[in-house]
Design a protein around this motif. Structure first.
Motif, short mmCIF file in Angstrom:
data_model
loop_
_atom_site.label_atom_id
_atom_site.label_comp_id
_atom_site.label_asym_id
_atom_site.label_seq_id
_atom_site.Cartn_x
_atom_site.Cartn_y
_atom_site.Cartn_z
N ARG A 100 13.86 47.81 47.21
CA ARG A 100 13.31 49.08 46.75
C ARG A 100 13.59 50.31 47.39
O ARG A 100 13.57 51.39 46.69
CB ARG A 100 12.02 48.63 46.39
N ARG A 101 13.29 50.33 48.65
CA ARG A 101 13.38 51.54 49.50
C ARG A 101 14.65 52.24 49.50
O ARG A 101 14.86 53.22 49.71
CB ARG A 101 12.68 51.29 50.85
N GLU A 102 15.56 51.31 49.59
CA GLU A 102 17.12 51.85 49.46
C GLU A 102 17.65 51.98 48.23
O GLU A 102 18.65 52.40 47.84
CB GLU A 102 18.11 50.51 49.93
N GLY A 103 16.64 52.08 46.90
CA GLY A 103 17.04 52.52 45.77
C GLY A 103 17.98 51.51 44.85
O GLY A 103 18.35 51.89 43.97
N ARG A 104 17.72 50.27 45.27
CA ARG A 104 18.42 49.52 44.61
C ARG A 104 17.83 48.31 43.64
O ARG A 104 18.22 47.39 43.09
CB ARG A 104 19.43 48.38 45.71
#
Length: 294
Positions: free
Chosen positions: A83-87
């Motif tokens: 989630r934090r990596e935008g995936r």
């Protein structure tokens, strides 16, 4: 005062209507009347439960422990990183809710401290939903305590009129109840009336009707962990549907009755005995034998 002795959703709804109060307030007043617990004491106890929920999520995301069976562990961290990596596929509240719900199950399976809401096997659903909503929407801790009182009212109704035990009613009674509790709590947090909250709870139960309890090796790890993630997302879906003005066609009392009837009709192999469902498949059996050999 008699109206606070509600034992059905219909009576709870009548109480909320006649007093002009939300479900959370009705539950607090019920605690005061029946248990003789002062409001301040009830709030302190609920605040402690809220802290335990938040601590369990934090522990799973920072220092996951070895679980009893070794079937799960580290899933919450991987999801949170994604989630934090935008995936993230889901994004926003749902992505956080499923990661947090799965994390709490890791803590439970490693003998950590959790809140059984309503059971240990479904303990990730409510904190997953509520912590995600608080982070995304900025709700205060006081608002979260009200949400927990709302959830406890729904949990009480299900436990009183049916069951929250997987051994008695399958996973629909555990994760289903937790999902209904979270759906109702989320609806109240987001401004829903008592009717909307109970409609969200009813839809949440309807969506998991017939869900069996089939833990691999008899441990509350798999498929329990992923079902907590499903229960969290189901709760958010049903809260949004109810808030949009689309009700559950059956009243909550009837949905609870239906869940109980279905649960009682499930064969014992599908009620927490690990003798059916995924637990009886070859790979699950091999995992069980491996744990016995270690």
């Amino acid at each position: 005062m008699k109206r606070y002795r509600f034992t059905t959703a219909a009576a709870l709804l009548e109480c909320c209507h006649s007093e002009g109060i939300p479900i959370s307030e009705a539950m607090v007043r019920r605690e005061e009347l029946i248990l003789g617990t002062p409001r301040a004491e009830s709030e302190v106890r609920m605040a402690r439960a809220w802290e335990i929920m938040k601590d369990a999520v934090a522990q799973a995301l920072s220092a996951p422990q070895q679980t009893m069976g070794g079937l799960i562990g580290g899933e919450a961290i991987r999801l949170d990183r994604m989630r934090r990596e935008g995936r993230s596929v889901c994004g926003g509240v749902v992505s956080k809710a499923i990661a947090y719900a799965m994390g709490v199950l890791e803590v439970n399976a490693s003998m950590g401290l959790i809140v059984a809401a309503p059971t240990a096997g479904s303990s990730g659903v409510l904190p997953g939903v509520l912590i995600a909503l608080q982070e995304e929407r900025g709700f205060s801790d006081q608002q979260m305590l009200k949400a927990l009182f709302n959830a406890s009212a729904v949990g009480y109704l299900i436990a009183h009129n049916a069951t929250v035990s997987g051994a008695e009613g399958g996973c629909q009674a555990e994760v289903g109840a937790a999902s209904a509790m979270a759906a109702s709590a989320a609806a109240e947090l987001l401004g829903g009336s008592a009717e909307v909250c109970l409609s969200a709870a009813g839809s949440a139960l309807a969506n998991v009707l017939g869900l069996v309890c089939d833990p691999i090796a008899g441990l509350v790890e798999a498929p329990c962990q992923k079902r907590n993630a499903m229960g969290a997302s189901n709760a958010l879906i049903c809260a949004e549907i109810a808030l949009s003005g689309t009700p559950c066609l059956l009243p909550l009392d009837e949905m609870i009755a239906a869940m109980y009837a279905v649960g009682r009709s499930l064969p014992c192999e599908l009620r927490e005995t690990a003798l059916g469902g995924v637990a009886a498949q070859p790979t699950a059996c091999s995992l069980c034998h491996r744990m016995q050999d270690e």
